[in-house]
Design an enzyme around this catalytic site. Structure first.
Site, PDB file in Angstrom:
ATOM      1  N   LYS A   1       0.854  -1.195   0.000  1.00 54.98           N
ATOM      2  CA  LYS A   1       0.000   0.000   0.000  1.00 54.98           C
ATOM      3  C   LYS A   1       0.884   1.237   0.000  1.00 54.98           C
ATOM      4  O   LYS A   1       1.867   1.301   0.739  1.00 54.98           O
ATOM      5  CB  LYS A   1      -0.871   0.033   1.273  1.00 54.98           C
ATOM      6  CG  LYS A   1      -2.111  -0.824   1.188  1.00 54.98           C
ATOM      7  CD  LYS A   1      -3.098  -0.450   2.274  1.00 54.98           C
ATOM      8  CE  LYS A   1      -2.851  -1.234   3.544  1.00 54.98           C
ATOM      9  NZ  LYS A   1      -3.603  -0.788   4.695  1.00 54.98           N
TER      10      LYS A   1
ATOM     11  N   SER B   1      -4.441  12.133  12.151  1.00 62.19           N
ATOM     12  CA  SER B   1      -3.966  12.078  10.756  1.00 62.19           C
ATOM     13  C   SER B   1      -5.093  11.821   9.767  1.00 62.19           C
ATOM     14  O   SER B   1      -5.083  12.365   8.660  1.00 62.19           O
ATOM     15  CB  SER B   1      -2.914  10.972  10.589  1.00 62.19           C
ATOM     16  OG  SER B   1      -1.755  11.270  11.295  1.00 62.19           O
TER      17      SER B   1
ATOM     18  N   ARG C   1      -4.120   9.719  23.308  1.00 60.34           N
ATOM     19  CA  ARG C   1      -5.040  10.845  23.290  1.00 60.34           C
ATOM     20  C   ARG C   1      -6.264  10.572  24.150  1.00 60.34           C
ATOM     21  O   ARG C   1      -6.632  11.357  25.002  1.00 60.34           O
ATOM     22  CB  ARG C   1      -5.493  11.149  21.856  1.00 60.34           C
ATOM     23  CG  ARG C   1      -4.438  11.800  21.002  1.00 60.34           C
ATOM     24  CD  ARG C   1      -4.755  11.740  19.542  1.00 60.34           C
ATOM     25  NE  ARG C   1      -4.688  10.371  19.063  1.00 60.34           N
ATOM     26  CZ  ARG C   1      -4.771  10.003  17.797  1.00 60.34           C
ATOM     27  NH1 ARG C   1      -4.967  10.907  16.870  1.00 60.34           N
ATOM     28  NH2 ARG C   1      -4.675   8.736  17.458  1.00 60.34           N
TER      29      ARG C   1
HETATM   30  P1  ADP Z   1      -0.368   4.137  13.795  1.00 56.54           P
HETATM   31  O1  ADP Z   1      -0.871   3.734  12.455  1.00 56.54           O
HETATM   32  O2  ADP Z   1       0.811   3.323  14.269  1.00 56.54           O
HETATM   33  O3  ADP Z   1      -1.411   4.315  14.862  1.00 56.54           O
HETATM   34  P2  ADP Z   1      -0.157   7.025  13.720  1.00 56.54           P
HETATM   35  O4  ADP Z   1       0.718   7.825  12.830  1.00 56.54           O
HETATM   36  O5  ADP Z   1      -1.623   7.201  13.552  1.00 56.54           O
HETATM   37  O6  ADP Z   1       0.311   5.542  13.506  1.00 56.54           O
HETATM   38  O7  ADP Z   1       0.196   7.304  15.241  1.00 56.54           O
HETATM   39  C1  ADP Z   1       1.474   7.063  15.778  1.00 56.54           C
HETATM   40  C2  ADP Z   1       1.428   7.300  17.296  1.00 56.54           C
HETATM   41  O8  ADP Z   1       1.174   8.668  17.537  1.00 56.54           O
HETATM   42  C3  ADP Z   1       0.326   6.531  18.008  1.00 56.54           C
HETATM   43  O9  ADP Z   1       0.810   6.129  19.283  1.00 56.54           O
HETATM   44  C4  ADP Z   1      -0.772   7.547  18.181  1.00 56.54           C
HETATM   45  O10 ADP Z   1      -1.582   7.276  19.296  1.00 56.54           O
HETATM   46  C5  ADP Z   1       0.060   8.800  18.403  1.00 56.54           C
HETATM   47  N1  ADP Z   1      -0.661  10.022  18.048  1.00 56.54           N
HETATM   48  C6  ADP Z   1      -1.325  10.296  16.913  1.00 56.54           C
HETATM   49  N2  ADP Z   1      -1.861  11.548  16.949  1.00 56.54           N
HETATM   50  C7  ADP Z   1      -1.518  12.059  18.163  1.00 56.54           C
HETATM   51  C8  ADP Z   1      -1.798  13.298  18.851  1.00 56.54           C
HETATM   52  N3  ADP Z   1      -2.546  14.231  18.295  1.00 56.54           N
HETATM   53  N4  ADP Z   1      -1.296  13.467  20.095  1.00 56.54           N
HETATM   54  C9  ADP Z   1      -0.550  12.475  20.655  1.00 56.54           C
HETATM   55  N5  ADP Z   1      -0.267  11.289  20.104  1.00 56.54           N
HETATM   56  C10 ADP Z   1      -0.745  11.080  18.864  1.00 56.54           C
END
Ligand code: ADP
Length: 156
Positions: free
Chosen positions: A42, A129, A91
């Site tokens: 992907k 994200s 979060r």
């Molecule tokens: P994944 O696909 O591994 O969840 P992400 O990029 O969505 O990857 O998230 C990576 C890490 O960052 C995860 O532990 C997620 O909980 C944390 N995270 C994402 N957004 C935030 C935020 N706004 N504040 C704090 N931690 C965050």
């Protein structure tokens, strides 16, 4: 022995919430590797090379922070780079349940790697994200959710 931590994630894209976790976590360790997990089948929303470039530019001034990408098991990646710590951000209660399962599974896979959870700063709790992807996909302005160090549009 230097303390190395890995902050694994898809970072698709890397938001101001991720940046805040990195800037706080880096003070606990000697080196922090932001490891972009990618799936070879992907491509993701944001091309991997551009994701890597933007994160590199955000942290260009801090030699303790390194950016990398990997596609194998996260614990295998940690062992490969000599990291005994894995950083994750929390979060909400939803994050907690998800992170609990991943953290406990990783602990069983490799008891030598410790997950370290950092609570998000309240102002970033809603930063997500997938919402940012939606905003950008509909030509909206996502700059308030992105790092102030770069202009995210330069990396699209
Ligand atoms: P994944 O696909 O591994 O969840 P992400 O990029 O969505 O990857 O998230 C990576 C890490 O960052 C995860 O532990 C997620 O909980 C944390 N995270 C994402 N957004 C935030 C935020 N706004 N504040 C704090 N931690 C965050």
């Amino acid at each position: 022995m230097s303390k190395i931590a890995v902050f694994p994630g898809s970072f698709d894209p890397f938001t101001i919430g991720h940046e805040s976790i990195v800037r706080r976590a880096v003070n606990i360790f000697d080196k922090l590797i932001i490891a972009i997990g990618f799936n070879t089948n992907k491509t993701g929303f944001w091309p991997l090379e551009k994701r890597t470039k933007m994160i590199t530019d955000i942290f260009i001034d801090d030699p303790r922070i390194v950016i990398d990408a990997y596609s194998d098991l996260t614990v295998d990646y940690c062992n490969r780079v000599g990291a005994h710590f894995m950083i994750r951000g929390l979060r909400t209660a939803v994050d907690f349940e998800y992170e609990r399962s991943i953290g406990q599974s990783n602990k069983q896979l490799d008891p030598g790697i410790e997950s370290v959870f950092i609570l998000t700063a309240p102002e970033y709790t809603h930063v997500n994200s997938s919402i940012v992807r939606d905003i950008i996909g509909h030509n909206g302005d996502a700059s308030m959710f992105m790092s102030k160090k770069v202009n995210y549009r330069d990396y699209l």
